[in-house]
Write a protein that holds these residues in place. Structure first.
Motif, short mmCIF file in Angstrom:
data_model
loop_
_atom_site.label_atom_id
_atom_site.label_comp_id
_atom_site.label_asym_id
_atom_site.label_seq_id
_atom_site.Cartn_x
_atom_site.Cartn_y
_atom_site.Cartn_z
N UNK A 11 6.83 3.91 -1.92
CA UNK A 11 7.88 4.20 -2.90
C UNK A 11 9.29 3.96 -2.38
N UNK A 12 9.46 4.00 -1.06
CA UNK A 12 10.80 3.80 -0.48
C UNK A 12 11.00 2.38 0.04
N UNK A 13 10.21 1.44 -0.46
CA UNK A 13 10.32 0.05 0.00
C UNK A 13 11.75 -0.45 -0.17
N UNK A 45 15.74 -2.50 -9.84
CA UNK A 45 14.65 -2.77 -8.93
C UNK A 45 14.42 -1.62 -7.94
N UNK A 46 15.45 -0.81 -7.72
CA UNK A 46 15.32 0.33 -6.81
C UNK A 46 14.61 1.51 -7.45
N UNK A 47 14.38 1.46 -8.74
CA UNK A 47 13.76 2.58 -9.46
C UNK A 47 12.26 2.63 -9.16
N UNK A 48 11.67 3.83 -9.20
CA UNK A 48 10.21 3.93 -8.99
C UNK A 48 9.42 3.12 -10.00
N UNK A 49 9.92 2.99 -11.22
CA UNK A 49 9.23 2.23 -12.26
C UNK A 49 9.84 0.84 -12.42
N UNK A 50 10.18 0.21 -11.29
CA UNK A 50 10.84 -1.09 -11.33
C UNK A 50 10.01 -2.13 -12.06
N UNK A 51 8.70 -2.09 -11.90
CA UNK A 51 7.86 -3.09 -12.58
C UNK A 51 8.00 -2.96 -14.09
N UNK A 52 8.02 -1.74 -14.58
CA UNK A 52 8.22 -1.53 -16.01
C UNK A 52 9.60 -2.02 -16.43
#
Length: 368
Positions: free
Chosen positions: A177-179, A120-127
């Motif tokens: 991006x840093x949420x 979930x911490x990854x930039x492509x978390x939705x993917x």
């Protein structure tokens, strides 16, 4: 071992057979090593896979020895951009099916949590969420989220409830991006309560989801507690989910009230609400509507900037009890909260005015 620069390194005894140890690893890219002479040890062909961006298991037996490695496969796909080879992908799916059937033991919740948090911490978390679903792992991790599959909404929405939650996470990360992780969880789960509150009007066919925010907050608490997240993060994410349907203000006075009542959730609450709105592109959505939504959010932000902290209280609980002849209890807190809001709204500014305000308010709002 602690080095002169203060860094510390842990060393484990070298196994009797290094090659054999490497061949017990999960994926070939993790099954490489260097000798003291800096010669590469690569018994499983990991170097070629690394160069090709390919995720290939050393063996299915190794994955089954620790089923958490199935989640690790999804994480590597998202965080490192690796693509699994067909045999590895099929093996992960078989492992997920066996975990669901109970023929393989589930990993400890804390270990699944760590993999999910990293994904979930990854930039492509939705993917990453979609990858988990494709591999059969999402049902083992977030079954409540999957309940939204096929639950259509209409109106502002063009996706089913499941797709909308994943898209909201994507929209959040596109803007922030840093949420932090609790905010990411809240964006993903903000509508998780909709499937359980679905109601259809038999005459119009219109679907409603009344109370889904409160049901969603309870489900968010249940999900994140099951994953063993820290209690304060669970509570914060659940509160964001529970508040995401708050009506945005139409004028500056309402904006001050909105900011006062939800100060401890701002500006994160606005971020979840914006992600929710931007993830919706149904027939009722329009550029003008989105612009009006942004203006309302700006009113709240301006109110928050003008009053970043709650004003100091004008009266204490003892003062209120003396004024109204009240014993200690919930009624005192109710009066103090009302007075604090009046103070934040600029309706009362001195202790003398506060005493008069409290008497008038108590007379107009008798205890139930």
């Amino acid at each position: 071992m602690k080095l002169p620069d203060g860094t510390e390194h842990d060393f484990v005894p070298q196994p009797a057979d290094v090659q054999e140890d490497l061949l017990r690893r999960d994926f070939t890219v993790n099954a490489m090593g260097l000798t003291a002479a800096r010669d590469l040890l690569d018994p499983a062909g990991g170097r070629a896979d690394l160069r090709a961006g390919r995720l290939r298991m050393v063996s299915e037996e190794n994955l089954r020895a620790d089923p958490l490695r199935a989640w690790r496969a999804a994480r590597f796909m998202v965080t490192l951009g690796f693509k699994p080879d067909p045999e590895t992908e099929a093996a992960v799916r078989r492992i997920a099916a066996d975990l669901a059937a109970g023929t393989l033991p589930m990993p400890a919740a804390e270990r699944v949590r760590d993999e999910m948090q990293a994904l979930l911490a990854a930039p492509e978390a939705a993917r990453g969420l979609l990858a988990l679903e494709n591999l059969g792992l999402l049902a083992l991790t977030l079954p409540e989220l999957r309940e939204g599959q096929g639950v259509t909404q209409g109106g502002f929405h063009h996706l089913d409830v499941f797709g909308h939650g994943v898209e909201a996470l994507h929209q959040l990360l596109a803007r922030m991006p840093d949420a932090p992780l609790p905010l990411r969880w809240a964006a993903l789960l903000h509508d998780v309560g909709k499937p359980r509150t679905l109601d259809r009007n038999p005459e119009t066919g219109r679907r409603t989801f009344y109370g889904h925010d409160k049901v969603g907050a309870a489900l968010t608490t249940q999900i994140l507690t099951r994953l063993r997240l820290p209690g304060d993060e669970v509570k914060y994410a659940a509160r964001l989910v529970g508040a995401h349907m708050a009506q945005l203000p139409a004028d500056d006075q309402a904006a001050r009230r909105f900011a006062h009542r939800r100060r401890d959730l701002l500006p994160d609450l606005l971020r979840v609400m914006l992600a929710d709105r931007e993830a919706a592109r149904g027939k009722d959505s329009s550029p003008a509507g989105r612009y009006a939504y942004m203006l309302a959010m700006n009113r709240v932000l301006e109110a928050l900037e003008a009053q970043p902290a709650a004003p100091a209280p004008l009266l204490s609980g003892e003062d209120v009890m003396g004024l109204l002849s009240l014993p200690p209890g919930p009624r005192v807190g109710e009066v103090l909260r009302a007075l604090a809001e009046a103070r934040a709204m600029g309706e009362v500014q001195t202790p003398e005015a506060a005493r008069a305000w409290v008497r008038d308010w108590a007379a107009a709002h008798p205890a139930a």
